[in-house]
Design a protein around this motif. Structure first.
Motif, mmCIF file in Angstrom:
data_model
loop_
_atom_site.group_PDB
_atom_site.id
_atom_site.type_symbol
_atom_site.label_atom_id
_atom_site.label_comp_id
_atom_site.label_asym_id
_atom_site.label_seq_id
_atom_site.Cartn_x
_atom_site.Cartn_y
_atom_site.Cartn_z
ATOM 1 N N LYS A 178 44.909 14.343 -62.724
ATOM 2 C CA LYS A 178 45.137 14.225 -61.295
ATOM 3 C C LYS A 178 46.382 13.382 -61.020
ATOM 4 C CE LYS A 178 40.229 14.697 -60.164
ATOM 5 N NZ LYS A 178 39.045 14.074 -59.535
ATOM 6 N N SER A 221 37.583 15.688 -47.980
ATOM 7 C CA SER A 221 37.766 16.160 -49.349
ATOM 8 C C SER A 221 38.625 15.136 -50.089
ATOM 9 C CB SER A 221 38.439 17.532 -49.362
ATOM 10 O OG SER A 221 38.586 18.000 -50.691
ATOM 11 N N HIS A 224 40.233 15.588 -55.230
ATOM 12 C CA HIS A 224 41.210 16.484 -55.855
ATOM 13 C C HIS A 224 42.395 15.763 -56.491
ATOM 14 C CE1 HIS A 224 43.184 15.814 -52.013
ATOM 15 N NE2 HIS A 224 42.183 16.423 -51.382
ATOM 16 N N PHE A 290 44.827 28.847 -56.495
ATOM 17 C CA PHE A 290 43.669 27.966 -56.349
ATOM 18 C C PHE A 290 42.436 28.587 -56.997
ATOM 19 C CE2 PHE A 290 39.852 26.572 -54.107
ATOM 20 C CZ PHE A 290 40.001 25.192 -54.122
ATOM 21 N N GLU A 293 37.920 23.258 -56.746
ATOM 22 C CA GLU A 293 38.051 21.821 -56.954
ATOM 23 C C GLU A 293 36.785 21.152 -56.429
ATOM 24 O OE1 GLU A 293 41.601 21.065 -54.709
ATOM 25 O OE2 GLU A 293 40.502 20.649 -52.862
ATOM 26 N N GLU A 294 36.543 19.949 -56.870
ATOM 27 C CA GLU A 294 35.361 19.219 -56.440
ATOM 28 C C GLU A 294 35.507 18.772 -54.991
ATOM 29 O OE1 GLU A 294 32.691 15.260 -57.643
ATOM 30 O OE2 GLU A 294 34.569 15.703 -58.701
ATOM 31 N N ASN A 295 34.544 19.148 -54.172
ATOM 32 C CA ASN A 295 34.487 18.695 -52.781
ATOM 33 C C ASN A 295 33.019 18.722 -52.353
ATOM 34 O OD1 ASN A 295 34.576 18.170 -50.065
ATOM 35 N ND2 ASN A 295 35.824 19.942 -49.512
#
Length: 339
Positions: A178, A221, A224, A290, A293-295
């Motif tokens: 990240k 969010s 990411h 895309f 992603e973690e959200n």
């Protein structure tokens, strides 16, 4: 006889008035559209589709142009390219134009308080938006401001934040793929002291049925690793607490930056409705690769097509119909929030 013309801080003309009246009379709702990430050197194919929804206002959510530079002539010229586009000129002819900046129109990628030309850049943004020369925001640091839209005695307050001018240093991610990681809790600020005081007053004094907070970066969010409020976790807590304690009605967030569109929803302590963060991005180019992603707050699907956001305010039923729309006005996602 009561006027049903929308009221703004400046006159908009009879064409706008007739469109707004027709839209309200037919649907008992009226619309505001928003979007972000518009490269002035790429063709924006969405203006007609946005206009087909008869929005009474357009909100720029940031990255209104792409101009990472310390050359103010270059920045001014890039705004001119955007503003001289024939489709955009037609689009803005009958509606209120509001907005904020993000990093690429601010002048520095991922930039904050350290950018040396932020005051010059501020005035160029206001010139682009058509902000009156005597507007209060012209004479203070930062581009934050608010506008109230009034139609048939119902009010929507647009509270526009500045997440750049006062934002202190972010923390580069270590031992991770990240880009960024959260600052230690309590370290740094996004809004700065003066803007926080202003925001508190804007929310606590609001008598609007709906309050729309415009943030160029995502609020909810936060996993990411890109820019977001999650890089300053104490600032998230502060904003959520303020929304709850202010008692401002129907408050939600719209955001941009990410080149995707999505809805996020979070239950906030002492708030009797979920806090929504509606992200719409981008207008000319998107994160087409895309893959997820973690959200933990995501509701619905993430949209990675060119898109804009549409807010339809239903005063009768005290709700907002939030829509992600794309090319040819295609409906790509929807969330209806009851307040």
């Amino acid at each position: 006889m009561m006027s049903i013309l929308p009221k703004f801080s400046k006159p908009l003309g009879i064409v706008f008035s007739l469109i707004a009246i027709a839209s309200y009379s037919q649907n008992k709702t009226y619309s505001i559209a928003f979007g972000s990430c518009d490269n002035q050197r790429l063709k924006n194919e969405l203006w007609k589709s946005i206009d087909d929804n008869h929005p009474v206002a357009w909100i720029w959510g940031g990255d209104d142009v792409y101009s990472d530079t310390e050359d103010m002539k270059e920045l001014k010229d890039n705004y001119a390219i955007q503003k001289k586009d024939s489709d955009y000129l037609q689009f803005i002819s009958n509606k209120q134009i509001l907005g904020t900046w993000d990093d690429h129109d601010y002048g520095l990628n991922d930039g904050g308080e350290e950018y040396p030309f932020k005051r010059e850049s501020q005035q160029l943004l206001f010139d682009f938006l058509g902000t009156p020369n005597d507007a209060p925001e012209r004479f203070r640091d930062g581009v934050y401001n608010s506008k109230v839209i009034d139609i048939v005695g119902n009010k929507v307050k647009i509270i526009i934040l500045d997440t750049r001018f006062f934002r202190t240093a972010v923390t580069k991610s270590v031992n991770s793929k990240k880009r960024l990681q959260p600052n230690p809790y309590g370290q740094g600020t996004i809004l700065g002291e003066a803007q926080w005081k202003w925001l508190e007053e804007e929310l606590t004094s609001s008598d609007a049925q709906f309050n729309v907070i415009v943030s160029s970066i995502q609020l909810l969010s936060d996993k990411h690793g890109f820019e977001c409020w999650g890089n300053f976790p104490h600032e998230i807590d502060k904003l959520e607490k303020l929304v709850a304690t202010s008692k401002a009605k129907g408050t939600f967030v719209i955001s941009g930056d990410r080149h995707i569109a999505t809805f996020s929803s979070k239950k906030v302590t002492n708030l009797n409705y979920p806090l929504i963060d509606f992200t719409s991005s981008g207008l000319t180019h998107v994160y087409s690769s895309f893959s997820g992603e973690e959200n933990p707050y995501q509701i619905g699907k993430v949209v990675a097509e060119k898109n804009f956001g549409l807010l339809q305010f239903d005063f009768t039923n005290n709700r907002v119909i939030m829509q992600i729309r794309g090319l040819e006005n295609k409906l790509l996602g929807e969330h209806i929030q009851q307040y």
